[in-house]
Design a protein around this motif. Sequence first.
Motif, PDB file in Angstrom:
ATOM      1  N   ALA A 131      -9.099  41.564 -15.806  1.00  0.00           N
ATOM      2  CA  ALA A 131      -8.050  42.213 -16.599  1.00  0.00           C
ATOM      3  C   ALA A 131      -8.279  41.998 -18.087  1.00  0.00           C
ATOM      4  CB  ALA A 131      -6.677  41.686 -16.193  1.00  0.00           C
ATOM      5  N   LYS A 132      -8.737  40.812 -18.449  1.00  0.00           N
ATOM      6  CA  LYS A 132      -9.003  40.518 -19.855  1.00  0.00           C
ATOM      7  C   LYS A 132     -10.108  41.428 -20.399  1.00  0.00           C
ATOM      8  CE  LYS A 132      -9.042  36.194 -20.843  1.00  0.00           C
ATOM      9  NZ  LYS A 132      -9.468  34.769 -20.958  1.00  0.00           N
ATOM     10  N   ALA A 133     -11.136  41.652 -19.586  1.00  0.00           N
ATOM     11  CA  ALA A 133     -12.232  42.530 -20.023  1.00  0.00           C
ATOM     12  C   ALA A 133     -11.752  43.973 -20.158  1.00  0.00           C
ATOM     13  CB  ALA A 133     -13.390  42.445 -19.028  1.00  0.00           C
ATOM     14  N   LEU A 204      -0.364  42.347 -31.783  1.00  0.00           N
ATOM     15  CA  LEU A 204       0.978  41.786 -31.753  1.00  0.00           C
ATOM     16  C   LEU A 204       0.942  40.390 -31.140  1.00  0.00           C
ATOM     17  CD1 LEU A 204       2.869  44.934 -30.378  1.00  0.00           C
ATOM     18  CD2 LEU A 204       2.632  44.242 -32.771  1.00  0.00           C
ATOM     19  N   SER A 205       1.793  39.524 -31.619  1.00  0.00           N
ATOM     20  CA  SER A 205       1.885  38.177 -31.070  1.00  0.00           C
ATOM     21  C   SER A 205       3.203  38.027 -30.309  1.00  0.00           C
ATOM     22  CB  SER A 205       1.804  37.129 -32.192  1.00  0.00           C
ATOM     23  OG  SER A 205       2.861  37.319 -33.126  1.00  0.00           O
ATOM     24  N   GLY A 206       3.221  37.067 -29.378  1.00  0.00           N
ATOM     25  CA  GLY A 206       4.436  36.782 -28.640  1.00  0.00           C
ATOM     26  C   GLY A 206       4.784  37.799 -27.575  1.00  0.00           C
ATOM     27  N   LEU A 207       3.797  38.578 -27.129  1.00  0.00           N
ATOM     28  CA  LEU A 207       4.035  39.612 -26.122  1.00  0.00           C
ATOM     29  C   LEU A 207       2.968  39.482 -25.043  1.00  0.00           C
ATOM     30  CD1 LEU A 207       5.944  42.027 -25.552  1.00  0.00           C
ATOM     31  CD2 LEU A 207       4.293  43.488 -26.687  1.00  0.00           C
ATOM     32  N   GLY A 208       3.274  38.760 -23.973  1.00  0.00           N
ATOM     33  CA  GLY A 208       2.303  38.520 -22.923  1.00  0.00           C
ATOM     34  C   GLY A 208       1.152  37.664 -23.415  1.00  0.00           C
ATOM     35  N   ASP A 209      -0.003  37.803 -22.772  1.00  0.00           N
ATOM     36  CA  ASP A 209      -1.185  37.035 -23.167  1.00  0.00           C
ATOM     37  C   ASP A 209      -1.908  37.663 -24.352  1.00  0.00           C
ATOM     38  OD1 ASP A 209      -0.884  35.132 -21.078  1.00  0.00           O
ATOM     39  OD2 ASP A 209      -1.705  36.571 -19.663  1.00  0.00           O
ATOM     40  N   PHE A 237       0.044  45.728 -23.559  1.00  0.00           N
ATOM     41  CA  PHE A 237      -0.022  44.273 -23.454  1.00  0.00           C
ATOM     42  C   PHE A 237      -0.553  43.870 -22.083  1.00  0.00           C
ATOM     43  CE2 PHE A 237       4.385  45.041 -21.952  1.00  0.00           C
ATOM     44  CZ  PHE A 237       4.436  44.251 -20.800  1.00  0.00           C
ATOM     45  N   ARG A 238      -1.135  42.667 -22.046  1.00  0.00           N
ATOM     46  CA  ARG A 238      -1.653  42.089 -20.806  1.00  0.00           C
ATOM     47  C   ARG A 238      -0.923  40.797 -20.508  1.00  0.00           C
ATOM     48  NH1 ARG A 238      -4.973  38.118 -18.970  1.00  0.00           N
ATOM     49  NH2 ARG A 238      -5.431  37.388 -21.088  1.00  0.00           N
ATOM     50  N   THR A 239      -0.544  40.624 -19.251  1.00  0.00           N
ATOM     51  CA  THR A 239       0.013  39.365 -18.793  1.00  0.00           C
ATOM     52  C   THR A 239      -0.664  39.042 -17.469  1.00  0.00           C
ATOM     53  OG1 THR A 239       2.007  38.230 -17.991  1.00  0.00           O
ATOM     54  CG2 THR A 239       2.012  40.643 -17.867  1.00  0.00           C
ATOM     55  N   SER A 240      -1.458  37.977 -17.456  1.00  0.00           N
ATOM     56  CA  SER A 240      -2.274  37.617 -16.299  1.00  0.00           C
ATOM     57  C   SER A 240      -3.136  38.821 -15.896  1.00  0.00           C
ATOM     58  CB  SER A 240      -1.390  37.135 -15.147  1.00  0.00           C
ATOM     59  OG  SER A 240      -2.184  36.665 -14.057  1.00  0.00           O
ATOM     60  N   ASN A 241      -3.027  39.288 -14.661  1.00  0.00           N
ATOM     61  CA  ASN A 241      -3.878  40.399 -14.201  1.00  0.00           C
ATOM     62  C   ASN A 241      -3.153  41.740 -14.210  1.00  0.00           C
ATOM     63  OD1 ASN A 241      -2.280  39.391 -11.972  1.00  0.00           O
ATOM     64  ND2 ASN A 241      -3.492  40.661 -10.595  1.00  0.00           N
ATOM     65  N   ALA A 242      -2.093  41.851 -15.002  1.00  0.00           N
ATOM     66  CA  ALA A 242      -1.372  43.122 -15.137  1.00  0.00           C
ATOM     67  C   ALA A 242      -1.498  43.634 -16.576  1.00  0.00           C
ATOM     68  CB  ALA A 242       0.095  42.952 -14.783  1.00  0.00           C
ATOM     69  N   ILE A 243      -1.711  44.944 -16.702  1.00  0.00           N
ATOM     70  CA  ILE A 243      -1.785  45.597 -18.010  1.00  0.00           C
ATOM     71  C   ILE A 243      -0.712  46.676 -18.062  1.00  0.00           C
ATOM     72  CG2 ILE A 243      -3.190  47.004 -19.563  1.00  0.00           C
ATOM     73  CD1 ILE A 243      -5.661  45.659 -18.446  1.00  0.00           C
ATOM     74  N   VAL A 244       0.106  46.626 -19.113  1.00  0.00           N
ATOM     75  CA  VAL A 244       1.214  47.571 -19.285  1.00  0.00           C
ATOM     76  C   VAL A 244       0.947  48.417 -20.521  1.00  0.00           C
ATOM     77  CG1 VAL A 244       3.691  47.808 -19.723  1.00  0.00           C
ATOM     78  CG2 VAL A 244       2.861  46.030 -18.166  1.00  0.00           C
ATOM     79  N   THR A 245       1.116  49.726 -20.382  1.00  0.00           N
ATOM     80  CA  THR A 245       0.928  50.655 -21.495  1.00  0.00           C
ATOM     81  C   THR A 245       2.189  51.487 -21.683  1.00  0.00           C
ATOM     82  OG1 THR A 245      -1.454  50.827 -21.044  1.00  0.00           O
ATOM     83  CG2 THR A 245      -0.465  52.544 -22.414  1.00  0.00           C
ATOM     84  N   LEU A 271      11.135  47.922 -26.076  1.00  0.00           N
ATOM     85  CA  LEU A 271      10.924  48.206 -24.663  1.00  0.00           C
ATOM     86  C   LEU A 271       9.847  47.285 -24.090  1.00  0.00           C
ATOM     87  CD1 LEU A 271      11.203  49.747 -22.046  1.00  0.00           C
ATOM     88  CD2 LEU A 271       9.757  51.564 -23.013  1.00  0.00           C
ATOM     89  N   ALA A 272       8.767  47.072 -24.819  1.00  0.00           N
ATOM     90  CA  ALA A 272       7.710  46.179 -24.352  1.00  0.00           C
ATOM     91  C   ALA A 272       8.251  44.775 -24.099  1.00  0.00           C
ATOM     92  CB  ALA A 272       6.568  46.133 -25.372  1.00  0.00           C
ATOM     93  N   GLY A 273       9.135  44.311 -24.975  1.00  0.00           N
ATOM     94  CA  GLY A 273       9.739  42.999 -24.785  1.00  0.00           C
ATOM     95  C   GLY A 273      10.566  42.927 -23.513  1.00  0.00           C
ATOM     96  N   LYS A 274      11.267  44.008 -23.181  1.00  0.00           N
ATOM     97  CA  LYS A 274      12.055  44.055 -21.948  1.00  0.00           C
ATOM     98  C   LYS A 274      11.137  44.050 -20.718  1.00  0.00           C
ATOM     99  CE  LYS A 274      16.211  44.565 -23.816  1.00  0.00           C
ATOM    100  NZ  LYS A 274      17.287  43.550 -23.634  1.00  0.00           N
ATOM    101  N   LEU A 275      10.039  44.784 -20.799  1.00  0.00           N
ATOM    102  CA  LEU A 275       9.146  44.882 -19.651  1.00  0.00           C
ATOM    103  C   LEU A 275       8.403  43.574 -19.401  1.00  0.00           C
ATOM    104  CD1 LEU A 275       7.657  48.470 -20.121  1.00  0.00           C
ATOM    105  CD2 LEU A 275       9.516  47.740 -18.617  1.00  0.00           C
ATOM    106  N   VAL A 276       7.985  42.885 -20.449  1.00  0.00           N
ATOM    107  CA  VAL A 276       7.255  41.624 -20.235  1.00  0.00           C
ATOM    108  C   VAL A 276       8.175  40.587 -19.598  1.00  0.00           C
ATOM    109  CG1 VAL A 276       7.698  40.437 -22.444  1.00  0.00           C
ATOM    110  CG2 VAL A 276       5.495  40.149 -21.298  1.00  0.00           C
TER     111      VAL A 276
END
Length: 281
Positions: A131-133, A204-209, A237-245, A271-276
């Motif tokens: 996911a990071k790649a 952006l900082s503070g939003l997932g990984d 944004f990415r959080t662990s193995n999930a990517i949200v667009t 909205l991104a903050g709500k989803l994370v």
Amino acid sequence: MQRKAYVPGLALLVALVSGCSAASGTDSSATDSKAGDTKAAPAPPGKYRTLPEPCRAVSKSVLKGMLPGAAALPEADAAKEYAGTADLTYDTDRRVGCRWKDETAEGVRRLTVDFERVVSYDPAVSDDDTAKALYGKKETAANLPAPQSSAPVPSGSATPSTSGSPAPGTPSATPSGSPAAAGTPSSPSPSTGTGGAGLQPRRLSGLGDAAFLNEVSSPLGSDAGTEAGRRTVSVVFRTSNAIVTIEYTAQSAASAAVPDSKELQEQAQALAGKLVEQFSE
């Protein structure tokens, strides 16, 4: 006929020696077999095994702010607009999405969300690393400005000129509101928006990984009747193995100005903050 002498002690000694040799060979083979079977442990799986239902992931209160035209619709039509339309998918555990469209006299607003759960098919590579790649490729494609260096100025170096003109060799500043970089003729250029500094495409900082914001806009054309102004803000944004667009587009009517950059960016980031938060539950 002469018989051979039978020596009990000698027979016992031969039997003992043969047994020890056999046992020693068995242990050695077992040890060698175990050593040859040693394998590296598989990489750990990702945190997420399923994905949220995308059309329900965005609350009605958030949609009211991002789709202002729905408030003027009859209740049944407004409910249908807020419900959104799910993207066609064949594996809801791997990728899902939803989209909304809002039309008013001022123009059209569109909102899309996309959730992707990344899975590695290589046992030696973790889902998170895969996911990071993938996220890194998306960030590279956004062509974000390079992070500014905060290295200290060496002692004895020339100080900036205060006469109103830049020091020799110093590049001139980009005027506020001008594009960050020239795009190709067939595609719109990223824009810093009407709000000026601080609204350019950025990490952006503070939003997932990891997360970034991108913005693309096209102004009114020379023939306002054939081309309206449009601005699209994307937050990934990415959080662990999930990517949200998230993509939030506002297209003005032919007689209206290009929608405000600051407003769209703030709503997309909110909205991104709500989803994370949903992915953190």
